[in-house]
Design a protein around this motif. Structure first.
Motif, mmCIF file in Angstrom:
data_model
loop_
_atom_site.group_PDB
_atom_site.id
_atom_site.type_symbol
_atom_site.label_atom_id
_atom_site.label_comp_id
_atom_site.label_asym_id
_atom_site.label_seq_id
_atom_site.Cartn_x
_atom_site.Cartn_y
_atom_site.Cartn_z
ATOM 1 N N UNK A 1 1.330 -15.909 -11.514
ATOM 2 C CA UNK A 1 0.804 -14.567 -11.756
ATOM 3 C C UNK A 1 1.831 -13.533 -11.291
ATOM 4 N N UNK A 2 1.928 -12.440 -12.039
ATOM 5 C CA UNK A 2 2.891 -11.410 -11.696
ATOM 6 C C UNK A 2 2.445 -10.058 -12.237
ATOM 7 N N UNK A 3 2.692 -9.001 -11.436
ATOM 8 C CA UNK A 3 2.447 -7.634 -11.897
ATOM 9 C C UNK A 3 3.677 -7.190 -12.673
ATOM 10 N N UNK A 4 3.510 -6.952 -13.972
ATOM 11 C CA UNK A 4 4.627 -6.544 -14.825
ATOM 12 C C UNK A 4 4.992 -5.088 -14.589
ATOM 13 N N UNK A 5 3.974 -4.233 -14.461
ATOM 14 C CA UNK A 5 4.222 -2.792 -14.305
ATOM 15 C C UNK A 5 2.969 -2.145 -13.744
ATOM 16 N N UNK A 6 3.167 -1.012 -13.071
ATOM 17 C CA UNK A 6 2.042 -0.216 -12.619
ATOM 18 C C UNK A 6 1.699 -0.355 -11.167
ATOM 19 N N UNK A 7 2.322 -1.304 -10.481
ATOM 20 C CA UNK A 7 2.068 -1.451 -9.057
ATOM 21 C C UNK A 7 0.859 -2.297 -8.749
ATOM 22 N N UNK A 8 0.621 -2.493 -7.459
ATOM 23 C CA UNK A 8 -0.438 -3.377 -7.012
ATOM 24 C C UNK A 8 0.107 -4.769 -6.756
ATOM 25 N N UNK A 9 -0.778 -5.684 -6.415
ATOM 26 C CA UNK A 9 -0.369 -7.060 -6.119
ATOM 27 C C UNK A 9 -1.376 -8.029 -6.700
ATOM 28 N N UNK A 10 -0.936 -9.273 -6.939
ATOM 29 C CA UNK A 10 -1.818 -10.296 -7.483
ATOM 30 C C UNK A 10 -1.518 -11.632 -6.815
ATOM 31 N N UNK A 11 -2.581 -12.324 -6.413
ATOM 32 C CA UNK A 11 -2.474 -13.651 -5.804
ATOM 33 C C UNK A 11 -3.540 -14.539 -6.414
ATOM 34 N N UNK A 12 -3.095 -15.595 -7.096
ATOM 35 C CA UNK A 12 -4.023 -16.527 -7.755
ATOM 36 C C UNK A 12 -5.029 -15.778 -8.643
ATOM 37 N N UNK A 13 -4.565 -14.755 -9.313
ATOM 38 C CA UNK A 13 -5.409 -14.009 -10.241
ATOM 39 C C UNK A 13 -6.209 -12.887 -9.609
ATOM 40 N N UNK A 14 -6.211 -12.800 -8.265
ATOM 41 C CA UNK A 14 -6.931 -11.721 -7.589
ATOM 42 C C UNK A 14 -5.996 -10.513 -7.499
#
Length: 647
Positions: free
Chosen positions: A539-552
């Motif tokens: 999982x990866x944030x492509x653009x726009x900021x924020x974070x993602x872990x295992x889809x969360x």
């Protein structure tokens, strides 16, 4: 002299009676009737009968492969035109502008096609083709010319481009209007006083619509101009008359002008058989023409008797008609104060008491100086909603008439001073161009920023973006190209184009998230079957900021972009076998605390607890509601209904 001058109408009337055996005929042009509609639209906000915002989903294609979602769509004032009018029917076209809200189109169960926030300047509308109705009051004996939106025959909304999609969005609105109380969807254009004992007392009437002569040509500036024509049976008539011929009946509103202003907006014709009646009786007929709220009156200006008697006049504001300017305005939170003024008899009225309240929030109305009418909005940090709908009210007590006059205006307060449409759209490399439309509250000249990928050709407030043609220009499968535009005040707005090398091969649920709060979270998951159990999910944030872990996914505390794109790549034995993305619309505001539950609800009588045996007694009741968390806002209070359940 105009093409339909007063003199030319009088010459036509010398040829014989035009009333088609009716006792009298009245005609009112669309410009003044639209002023009547605008007054009623604003007056509904000074109570609980205004049109609510609309939210919901609908299909955009007959196959159901495309879906649309409306969020908090706010409709503007109704505008009457006569494109479908033929004189032998009562058909008219009602156009309601869309003032705010969000529209998102997506593939059913898949990705987003486009999404945008709406402002009035973008020109999106709901059109309703309908027949004017006649309603006679059982008690007051007033014959009302009524616009009832539930009786619209055709609804169409241009939030989407394809004709079939516009009809489907229109059908959504049609069903929603049918569910509203009559008081929220009915407008009155005019009235006839059917009480009285003289031969010139109106008994009943029919409503017809007629296009202006110059409006019969397509694509002219006045293409939709026309008039409502009222054919009246008087008490002295043996019977009613005939339906006039569309080809032969004259257009009774002269187009004479003075200093570029139309002189006449209403005309009354009295059948020649009644012309010999006393002027007192004739004037009583004129005074039987009434208008909603007593805020407009028919002012006779020129009287002629070429055969029938004709009175050319104007539909003007009454001496007790107070208005507010601006009647509708949009303002940025934290922006400069706004000066409101009240007008009476076309002059600024002093000594007015001012107040403001919010319909959809409890703490974001801002403040208005009770004496001066200077309004100051809340700061951007306090706005509490994507758009705050405020009602500004002016109250003045007239010592001569002993009447309290009131007028209201609608004020929209938004977090941003600019908007762009669409605000999000995906495009394949070498895909079709996208036309962006930007609007600024300042109305100043706009400057567009050149993109890194693809080309942008600006033209004022629009710009055409063409995606790159070479796959090698993108280093990743998914790349977001921002489209930025700035006004002269330094305000900026940004849209996002998601460029893809290939079509997504993985569905992520949900594919689109609307208005995720700052630091808010959402769980994303894949829906594909047949994936090897030992495959690797990245999982990866492509653009726009924020974070993602295992889809969360967790939104940033201070978003720098209106959208975040999160992708998931599935690898098996070091090979990429699936890839897809989800689009998340980020909210830059802290939403006002909402109530979570009702802790108390009770109804109590304000007069008596006993009823008549026949069951027809009206008893006013008071509802007491206590909530857990936030308080009910005005919208929620005005949505309360008392329903009678069957045994």
């Amino acid at each position: 002299m105009g093409s339909n001058s007063l003199d030319s109408i009088v010459e036509r009337m010398k040829q014989g009676s035009i009333t088609e055996r009716w006792g009298a005929v009245c005609a009112f042009d669309d410009a003044r009737l639209n002023r009547v509609l605008r007054q009623q639209w604003l007056e509904k906000y000074d109570g609980s009968n205004y049109t609510p915002v609309f939210s919901g989903k609908m299909n955009l294609s007959e196959s159901g492969t495309e879906q649309g979602e409306l969020t908090n769509i706010l409709l503007g004032k109704p505008l009457l035109s006569f494109k479908p009018a033929r004189m032998d029917n009562s058909r008219a076209l009602l156009t309601l502008s869309i003032l705010g809200g969000t529209f998102t189109a997506s593939i059913a169960g898949g990705g987003v096609l486009y999404s945008y926030s709406i402002t009035e300047a973008q020109g999106y509308t709901l059109e309703v083709e309908l027949d004017l109705s006649v309603v006679v009051g059982a008690v007051d004996r007033l014959g009302r010319v009524v616009l009832d939106l539930t009786k619209g025959t055709t609804f169409s909304c241009n939030l989407a481009a394809p004709a079939v999609s516009q009809k489907m969005i229109g059908a959504f609105f049609q069903e929603r209007f049918k569910a509203l109380p009559a008081t929220r969807q009915v407008y009155e254009l005019g009235m006839l006083n059917l009480k009285g004992g003289g031969d010139l007392t109106p008994e009943h009437f029919i409503i017809l619509t007629q296009r202006a002569p110059a409006a019969l040509t397509r694509d002219t500036l006045n293409e939709g101009e026309g008039a409502v024509v009222v054919m009246i049976k008087l008490r002295g008539n043996a019977m009613g008359g005939d339906i006039p011929s569309p080809e032969r009946f004259p257009y009774l509103i002269p187009d004479d002008e003075k200093d570029g202003v139309r002189l006449y907006s209403a005309t009354m014709v009295l059948n020649k058989d009644f012309v010999s009646r006393t002027s007192v009786e004739q004037e009583s007929l004129i005074t039987s023409l009434l208008f909603p709220g007593q805020k407009n009156v028919f002012e006779p200006l020129v009287r002629k008797i070429p055969h029938d008697m004709v009175v050319f006049g104007s539909l003007d504001p009454s001496t007790t008609s107070m208005t507010i300017e601006p009647g509708l305005h949009s303002l940025k939170a934290g922006g400069k104060p706004l000066q409101y003024k009240a007008y009476l008899n076309n002059a600024v009225q002093n000594g007015v008491a001012w107040s403001v309240r919010s319909l959809n929030t409890n703490n974001s109305a801002g403040v208005i100086d009770e004496r001066t009418g200077i309004y100051t909005p809340v700061s951007a940090a306090q706005i509490g909603s994507e758009s705050v709908r405020n009602i500004v009210t002016a109250t003045w007590f007239d010592p001569f008439s002993q009447q309290q006059l009131r007028a209201s205006a609608l004020l929209l307060v938004t977090p941003e001073a600019m908007s762009i449409s669409p605000s999000f759209v995906p495009r394949r490399v070498a895909g079709a161009p996208v036309t962006f439309v930007a609007t600024a509250l300042s109305g100043s000249i706009l400057t567009w920023t050149a993109p890194r990928y693809g080309t942008l050709v600006p033209n004022g407030n629009t710009a055409v973006y063409t995606p790159p043609a070479d796959l090698d220009q993108l280093q990743e499968q998914f790349v977001v190209q921002p489209i930025e535009v700035k006004d002269q005040a330094g305000e900026t707005v940004r849209a996002s184009v998601l460029l893809t090398k290939f079509a997504p091969t993985l569905d992520i649920d949900p594919p689109f998230v609307s208005n995720l709060a700052r630091s808010g979270t959402v769980q994303l998951s894949t829906t594909e079957s047949g994936i090897p159990p030992d495959a690797e999910y990245q999982w990866k944030v492509v653009d726009g900021g924020g974070s993602v872990t295992d889809g969360a996914y967790t939104a940033p505390a201070a978003p720098l972009s209106p959208f975040s794109v999160v992708k998931c790549d599935i690898y098996y034995m070091d090979f990429l076998i699936r890839s897809g993305y989800s689009v998340i619309k980020l909210s830059e505001i802290d939403p006002e605390p909402a109530w979570s539950a009702i802790s108390k609800f009770s109804l109590s009588s304000l007069r008596t607890k006993t009823t008549y045996n026949n069951g027809y007694q009206q008893i006013p009741v008071q509802a007491e509601i206590e909530t857990v968390g936030g308080r009910l806002n005005e919208d929620e209070k005005n949505s309360l209904l008392i329903l009678l359940r069957g045994n």
